[in-house]
Design a protein around this motif. Structure first.
Motif, PDB file in Angstrom:
ATOM      1  N   GLU A 187       0.835  -1.200   0.000  1.00  0.00           N
ATOM      2  CA  GLU A 187       0.000   0.000   0.000  1.00  0.00           C
ATOM      3  C   GLU A 187       0.874   1.256   0.000  1.00  0.00           C
ATOM      4  O   GLU A 187       0.544   2.251  -0.655  1.00  0.00           O
ATOM      5  N   TYR A 188       1.945   1.206   0.743  1.00  0.00           N
ATOM      6  CA  TYR A 188       2.881   2.341   0.765  1.00  0.00           C
ATOM      7  C   TYR A 188       3.401   2.619  -0.644  1.00  0.00           C
ATOM      8  O   TYR A 188       3.417   3.761  -1.116  1.00  0.00           O
ATOM      9  N   LEU A 189       3.824   1.569  -1.341  1.00  0.00           N
ATOM     10  CA  LEU A 189       4.364   1.751  -2.692  1.00  0.00           C
ATOM     11  C   LEU A 189       3.283   2.172  -3.675  1.00  0.00           C
ATOM     12  O   LEU A 189       3.536   2.983  -4.581  1.00  0.00           O
ATOM     13  N   LEU A 190       2.069   1.644  -3.516  1.00  0.00           N
ATOM     14  CA  LEU A 190       0.987   2.037  -4.421  1.00  0.00           C
ATOM     15  C   LEU A 190       0.688   3.532  -4.297  1.00  0.00           C
ATOM     16  O   LEU A 190       0.469   4.220  -5.303  1.00  0.00           O
ATOM     17  N   ARG A 195       0.037   4.298  -8.159  1.00  0.00           N
ATOM     18  CA  ARG A 195      -0.667   3.119  -8.681  1.00  0.00           C
ATOM     19  C   ARG A 195      -0.460   2.931 -10.189  1.00  0.00           C
ATOM     20  O   ARG A 195      -1.395   2.609 -10.930  1.00  0.00           O
ATOM     21  N   LYS A 196       0.757   3.173 -10.642  1.00  0.00           N
ATOM     22  CA  LYS A 196       1.082   2.960 -12.050  1.00  0.00           C
ATOM     23  C   LYS A 196       2.537   2.533 -12.169  1.00  0.00           C
ATOM     24  O   LYS A 196       3.340   2.698 -11.235  1.00  0.00           O
ATOM     25  N   THR A 202       1.951   2.834 -17.089  1.00  0.00           N
ATOM     26  CA  THR A 202       0.756   2.029 -17.334  1.00  0.00           C
ATOM     27  C   THR A 202      -0.015   1.843 -16.028  1.00  0.00           C
ATOM     28  O   THR A 202       0.572   1.551 -14.988  1.00  0.00           O
ATOM     29  N   SER A 203      -1.338   2.028 -16.080  1.00  0.00           N
ATOM     30  CA  SER A 203      -2.189   1.837 -14.902  1.00  0.00           C
ATOM     31  C   SER A 203      -3.329   0.886 -15.252  1.00  0.00           C
ATOM     32  O   SER A 203      -3.584   0.610 -16.425  1.00  0.00           O
ATOM     33  N   LEU A 228       7.203   0.200  -8.379  1.00  0.00           N
ATOM     34  CA  LEU A 228       6.186  -0.648  -8.992  1.00  0.00           C
ATOM     35  C   LEU A 228       6.426  -0.740 -10.492  1.00  0.00           C
ATOM     36  O   LEU A 228       6.785   0.256 -11.134  1.00  0.00           O
ATOM     37  N   SER A 229       6.212  -1.926 -11.031  1.00  0.00           N
ATOM     38  CA  SER A 229       6.440  -2.137 -12.455  1.00  0.00           C
ATOM     39  C   SER A 229       5.410  -3.115 -13.000  1.00  0.00           C
ATOM     40  O   SER A 229       4.975  -4.035 -12.293  1.00  0.00           O
ATOM     41  N   CYS A 230       5.013  -2.898 -14.243  1.00  0.00           N
ATOM     42  CA  CYS A 230       4.159  -3.892 -14.899  1.00  0.00           C
ATOM     43  C   CYS A 230       5.015  -5.101 -15.274  1.00  0.00           C
ATOM     44  O   CYS A 230       6.258  -5.037 -15.270  1.00  0.00           O
ATOM     45  N   GLN A 231       4.371  -6.202 -15.606  1.00  0.00           N
ATOM     46  CA  GLN A 231       5.110  -7.438 -15.884  1.00  0.00           C
ATOM     47  C   GLN A 231       6.026  -7.274 -17.101  1.00  0.00           C
ATOM     48  O   GLN A 231       7.160  -7.759 -17.103  1.00  0.00           O
ATOM     49  N   ARG A 232       5.564  -6.561 -18.103  1.00  0.00           N
ATOM     50  CA  ARG A 232       6.359  -6.388 -19.329  1.00  0.00           C
ATOM     51  C   ARG A 232       7.663  -5.650 -19.039  1.00  0.00           C
ATOM     52  O   ARG A 232       8.735  -6.077 -19.461  1.00  0.00           O
ATOM     53  N   CYS A 233       7.580  -4.530 -18.295  1.00  0.00           N
ATOM     54  CA  CYS A 233       8.789  -3.768 -17.991  1.00  0.00           C
ATOM     55  C   CYS A 233       9.694  -4.525 -17.027  1.00  0.00           C
ATOM     56  O   CYS A 233      10.929  -4.426 -17.122  1.00  0.00           O
ATOM     57  N   ASN A 234       9.099  -5.273 -16.112  1.00  0.00           N
ATOM     58  CA  ASN A 234       9.893  -6.027 -15.144  1.00  0.00           C
ATOM     59  C   ASN A 234      10.738  -7.082 -15.853  1.00  0.00           C
ATOM     60  O   ASN A 234      11.923  -7.264 -15.554  1.00  0.00           O
TER      61      ASN A 234
END
Length: 424
Positions: A187-190, A195-196, A202-203, A228-234
């Protein structure tokens, strides 16, 4: 799916809330009248002998900027709202006042010894911007208790342990383990990263916790090294250094580095006020609390969307809930204005005088009115917040625009000023 309607009898005793259809029927048959617009309450035209209303529960999700409120009747969510705080506005106003006073002292007085070391603050003191969160929440709990038979309060007691966040290995607990462990970090990171995805913005997609400096190259689990990262960027970044991964986007690289080192002020605000709010509410009604991890676990298990009022409904021990309403009342703290009689420019010099009289033609700034203009360029129906002038030409701020030059003859107050503005 509208909020249920609060009901009081002619002696102003709170009764069971009723559905909007039932309220319309009572109003149509003239068995009741509108008692208050926000929150919408009707008053019966007769007294109820020996009322035995069902006890209700109010649940709170305190946030640094927005507090979620939900009233439940058993498992049924019948009334929800989101309370928008004005702590940031208070802090900016106090900072501006301090700078003006300091400038005036420097111009008009000789040097005086500092006195701030002589001032003592009582135990439990909070800055005005934080104390505002506690007092505003208390005000609305008291107000709702006047219109509904609320028997208990359940609130989320969030604790952001910054030491554990910075170094999860202190007690050997990794943030990825367990069902509830790590929800506070997530939650802290979000909140911190909006939240992107930090790399592509990307959100609305599942986000993964990403190490800015890879673990394979000596990176730690400190929260300042997480984003935070989306799966593609990760997958695309892998074990690359962030300088190598973003070598073609220097602006984003600098932004990520600055934001990674920046602490989340919202977490500090929530942590500082959690116990003060709990003890304040405990003096009003029986109050229990639960962790933020349990709230998120309930919301995830019930497959509900992320909203403040939904989080409030999921606070505590929840097996299942039924959403009988999805129309959240938006309550925004606007304050009662200022007592400053002399308006100043940014340098502190007087530029205008403010009149003491606030009521003009039976209205004052902050009232919510309904204006029906029958002719002219501004013909139409307007509902919104009023801005008064002694000339009788008012401005109305609606949900979409601001309409200027409406005569006081067309304005009918529907809700007197109470320090808040309302919407849905």
């Amino acid at each position: 799916m509208q909020n249920y309607v609060f009901v009081v009898d002619t002696n102003k005793q709170p009764l069971n809330p009723i559905s909007p259809a039932r309220a319309r029927e009572l109003l149509t048959k003239q068995k009741a009248a509108v008692f208050r617009m926000y929150p919408f309450t009707i008053i019966l035209k007769h007294a109820v002998l020996n009322p035995a209303p069902k006890p209700l529960t109010i649940k709170l999700d305190p946030g640094s900027k927005v507090t979620g409120l939900a009233i439940l009747e058993g498992e049924n969510v019948i009334w929800v709202a989101e309370l928008e705080q004005r702590g940031g506005i208070i802090k900016n106003a106090l900072s501006a006042r301090r700078s003006l006073r300091r400038s005036r002292r420097n111009r008009k007085t000789r040097y005086r010894p500092a006195r701030f070391d002589n001032r003592k603050r009582k135990e439990g003191w909070l800055p005005p911007s934080l104390m505002h969160r506690v007092l505003t929440t208390e005000t609305w709990v008291k107000r709702l208790c006047r219109y509904a038979p609320i028997a208990q309060v359940v609130m989320e007691l969030v604790k952001f342990d910054t030491q554990k966040m910075q170094n999860p290995e202190i007690d050997g607990v990794e943030y990825q383990q367990g069902e509830l462990v790590g929800y506070e970090v997530r939650e802290y990171l979000l909140e911190k990263w909006g939240r992107k995805c930090a790399y592509c913005d990307t959100s609305g997609v599942p986000l993964q916790i990403e190490h800015i400096h890879p673990r394979a190259k000596g990176g730690s689990n400190r929260v300042s090294n997480l984003c935070l990262s989306c799966q593609r960027c990760n997958i695309k970044k892998g074990v690359k250094l962030i300088e190598e991964f973003l070598k073609k986007d220097n602006s984003r690289l600098e932004k990520i580095k600055q934001l990674a080192r920046k602490p989340l002020k919202d977490a500090a605000a929530v942590s500082a006020t959690r116990w003060s709010l709990f003890h304040t509410l405990k003096n009003l009604l029986p109050t229990t609390y639960c962790s933020g991890g349990q709230t998120k676990y309930n919301r995830t298990r019930l497959e509900l969307n992320k909203q403040h009022w939904i989080d409030a409904a999921c606070v505590g021990d929840v097996e299942t809930i039924r959403l009988l309403t999805e129309q959240s009342l938006r309550i925004k703290c606007t304050g009662w204005g200022t007592r400053q009689m002399c308006g100043t420019d940014k340098y502190g010099f007087p530029i205008r005088h403010r009149e003491r009289k606030q009521v003009h033609f039976g209205c004052r700034t902050g009232d919510i009115v309904k204006a029906i203009v029958t002719s002219g360029k501004k013909a139409g129906e307007y509902v919104g917040r009023l801005s008064c002038r002694k000339s009788g030409s008012f401005d109305i701020t609606t949900t979409s625009s601001r309409v200027a030059g409406i005569s006081h003859r067309f304005c009918t107050p529907i809700h007197k000023k109470d320090g808040y503005s309302y919407g849905f």
